[in-house]
Design an enzyme around this catalytic site. Structure first.
Site, PDB file in Angstrom:
ATOM      1  CE  LYS A 132      15.806  -9.328 -10.758  1.00 29.01           C
ATOM      2  NZ  LYS A 132      15.682 -10.723 -10.301  1.00 29.01           N
ATOM      3  CD  GLU A 189       8.057  -9.721 -11.702  1.00 30.25           C
ATOM      4  OE1 GLU A 189       7.972  -8.772 -10.903  1.00 30.25           O
ATOM      5  OE2 GLU A 189       8.827 -10.668 -11.538  1.00 30.25           O
ATOM      6  CG  HIS A 241     -13.216   8.629   2.495  1.00 22.88           C
ATOM      7  ND1 HIS A 241     -14.419   9.285   2.680  1.00 22.88           N
ATOM      8  CD2 HIS A 241     -13.341   7.424   3.122  1.00 22.88           C
ATOM      9  CE1 HIS A 241     -15.212   8.516   3.430  1.00 22.88           C
ATOM     10  NE2 HIS A 241     -14.587   7.391   3.700  1.00 22.88           N
TER      11      HIS A 241
HETATM   12  O1  PA5 Z   1       8.573 -13.084  -9.454  1.00 21.08           O
HETATM   13  C1  PA5 Z   1       9.735 -12.963  -9.767  1.00 21.08           C
HETATM   14  O2  PA5 Z   1      10.337 -13.799 -10.468  1.00 21.08           O
HETATM   15  C2  PA5 Z   1      10.526 -11.766  -9.283  1.00 21.08           C
HETATM   16  O3  PA5 Z   1       9.710 -10.836  -8.663  1.00 21.08           O
HETATM   17  C3  PA5 Z   1      11.612 -12.228  -8.312  1.00 21.08           C
HETATM   18  O4  PA5 Z   1      11.009 -12.855  -7.214  1.00 21.08           O
HETATM   19  C4  PA5 Z   1      12.450 -11.037  -7.841  1.00 21.08           C
HETATM   20  O5  PA5 Z   1      12.982 -10.342  -8.933  1.00 21.08           O
HETATM   21  C5  PA5 Z   1      13.576 -11.520  -6.930  1.00 21.08           C
HETATM   22  O6  PA5 Z   1      14.364 -12.476  -7.599  1.00 21.08           O
HETATM   23  P1  PA5 Z   1      15.334 -13.404  -6.810  1.00 21.08           P
HETATM   24  O7  PA5 Z   1      14.547 -14.317  -5.949  1.00 21.08           O
HETATM   25  O8  PA5 Z   1      16.085 -14.158  -7.865  1.00 21.08           O
HETATM   26  O9  PA5 Z   1      16.240 -12.533  -6.006  1.00 21.08           O
END
Ligand code: PA5
Length: 452
Positions: free
Chosen positions: A415, A280, A301
């Protein structure tokens, strides 16, 4: 903690461009990246490197209350809002040593999973901890609503509100507004700390403290590791070294896949956390390396044939421990049977580490580079250190690639399209767009009819 990288160097592999010299020649770029990171820290734009120095008292105090009041603890959160706590639970929680609440995670919105978790606990003695920095992620909001509905039916509206804790932005979002309006207990996610960099904030520390994990040990390990990450030499700075090896292998040798293979089940979820952090943070503008999780020895394996003889597009990090908290001696029961005899007298711990050494060596023979990280044991300090080293390495990688490691536009777009499809106000256009694209799948359909 040791990071062995000899098997990632060209001379040991008998081929390749990643030499000790190439690593050292990357120093000017690493210095630039480090200065960029430090400037962001100093201006307070970026907060994850300050987390080791926070005062955890408010977190510990609320965790004590929760431990006293409840037998079950359900974490509602997804991505960066739940993975860190899951790593800590899997690695550090010792069910035999204290009376911490049972731990459950509602990350996915799989209806069967949610229903089963809610049915399997006594709701009247359960704390639901809703972790969402934005206070708006659909999965977390939906699971919160389903849990609250069940809780209200079980204990009534007023008591239900005393069984929920929010971890969210100090000012923004609907969870913060609800905390103010309805008096839910709440902790803060620092606004300058993003989800996947937040494990050492209340996001990871509060669940950890509820589970009886030593939060101060985590912070101490992280602060000590941060000191090593300030060294200006690639061979002594762990974050520089990890970033440099991955960057060089990607840019010089097109190794576009980074495998994290753990050789202790307690560390397996760390590979999930790493996968999210690397993917990410770095997957942007056509750049990034695909992170893959593997678990040794099981995936020997399953995956190793591909890593050995498939496309030469991988760099592998092995994560191991020197000392297991317990070990099992293998008895010598069949000294006449060659396939069993040689194992007698060794331990399972020796075997798992020998399997790693054998696998890394076999891969090296095929020119596949690997790094081996050894933790002396699994404890709070080493976990804290590992989190910090990888967070700094990821941030530096982003700068080396020339992308912003701290945003996630691709996730945000998904989202928004989901909000539109589910009818959220203000997202009608997004809903139409998603519907239009999604219906295109029907332009080609193959139906498999199964007879009764
Ligand atoms: O790393 C990130 O920013 C994302 O993975 C968020 O943690 C995830 O989308 C959850 O977001 P939020 O904490 O706003 O619910």
């Amino acid at each position: 903690m040791e990071i062995d990288y000899g098997l990632a160097l060209a001379d040991a592999l008998g081929q390749g461009k990643v030499t000790q010299k190439a690593l050292e020649e990357l120093s000017p770029k690493l210095i630039e990246a480090q200065d960029w990171l430090n400037a962001k820290r100093e201006s307070k734009e970026l907060g994850f490197m300050d987390l080791p120095f926070q005062d955890p008292s408010p977190i510990l105090q609320m965790a004590q209350e929760i431990r006293r009041e409840f037998n079950h603890f359900v974490l509602i959160g997804i991505g960066g809002s739940s993975l860190g706590a899951q790593v800590l639970f899997n690695a550090l929680r010792d069910p035999s040593s204290d009376k911490a609440p049972s731990f459950h995670v509602l990350d996915n919105v799989d209806p069967v999973k949610t229903a089963k978790i809610l049915e399997g606990i006594e709701l009247e003695s359960t704390c639901f901890c809703v972790v969402s920095k934005s206070g708006s992620t659909a999965e977390s909001m939906a699971n919160f609503l389903v849990a609250l509905g069940a809780l209200e039916r079980a204990v009534g509206r007023d008591r239900a509100r005393r069984q929920v804790v929010f971890i969210t932005d100090p000012e923004k979002g609907d969870l913060r507004a609800l905390a103010k309006e309805e008096g839910y207990r709440a902790l803060e996610v620092p606004p300058n700390v993003g989800g996947r960099f937040s494990v050492l904030s209340s996001v990871g520390l509060f669940p950890a403290a509820v589970l009886g994990i030593d939060v101060k040990g985590l912070l101490k390990g992280a602060s000590q590791a941060l000191k090593s990450c300030e060294r200006r030499e690639v061979t002594s700075n762990p974050a520089w070294l990890i970033a440099a090896l991955h960057y060089l292998y990607h840019t010089l040798e097109a190794k576009s896949i980074s495998v994290m293979m753990t050789y202790h089940e307690k560390l397996a979820i760390f590979a999930d956390w790493y996968r999210q952090l690397w993917a990410e943070s770095l997957g942007k503008e056509g750049k990034g390396q695909t992170p893959v999780k593997a678990v040794g020895t099981v995936d020997q394996h399953s995956q190793i044939q591909l890593y050995s003889d498939g496309p030469k597009d991988k760099i592998i990090t092995f994560l191991r421990v020197k000392n297991f908290s317990r070990d099992e001696r293998i008895p010598s029961l069949y000294p006449q049977k060659p396939a069993l005899a040689y194992l007698g007298g060794h331990t399972l711990g020796e075997l798992i580490n020998a399997e790693l050494a054998g696998t890394a060596s076999a891969l090296a023979k095929k020119g596949v580079p690997s790094i081996t990280i050894t933790l002396p044991s699994v404890n709070e300090r080493y976990l804290g250190a590992l989190f910090m080293v990888y967070e700094v390495a990821t941030a530096l990688m982003g700068r080396l690639y020339g992308i912003n490691p701290f945003d996630q536009p691709g996730v945000e777009e998904g989202k928004r399209l989901t909000y539109g499809l589910m009818g959220r106000e203000g997202f009608q256009e997004k809903g139409k767009e998603a519907h239009e694209i999604w219906t295109k799948r029907k332009r080609g359909t193959l139906t498999v009819g199964l007879e009764d």
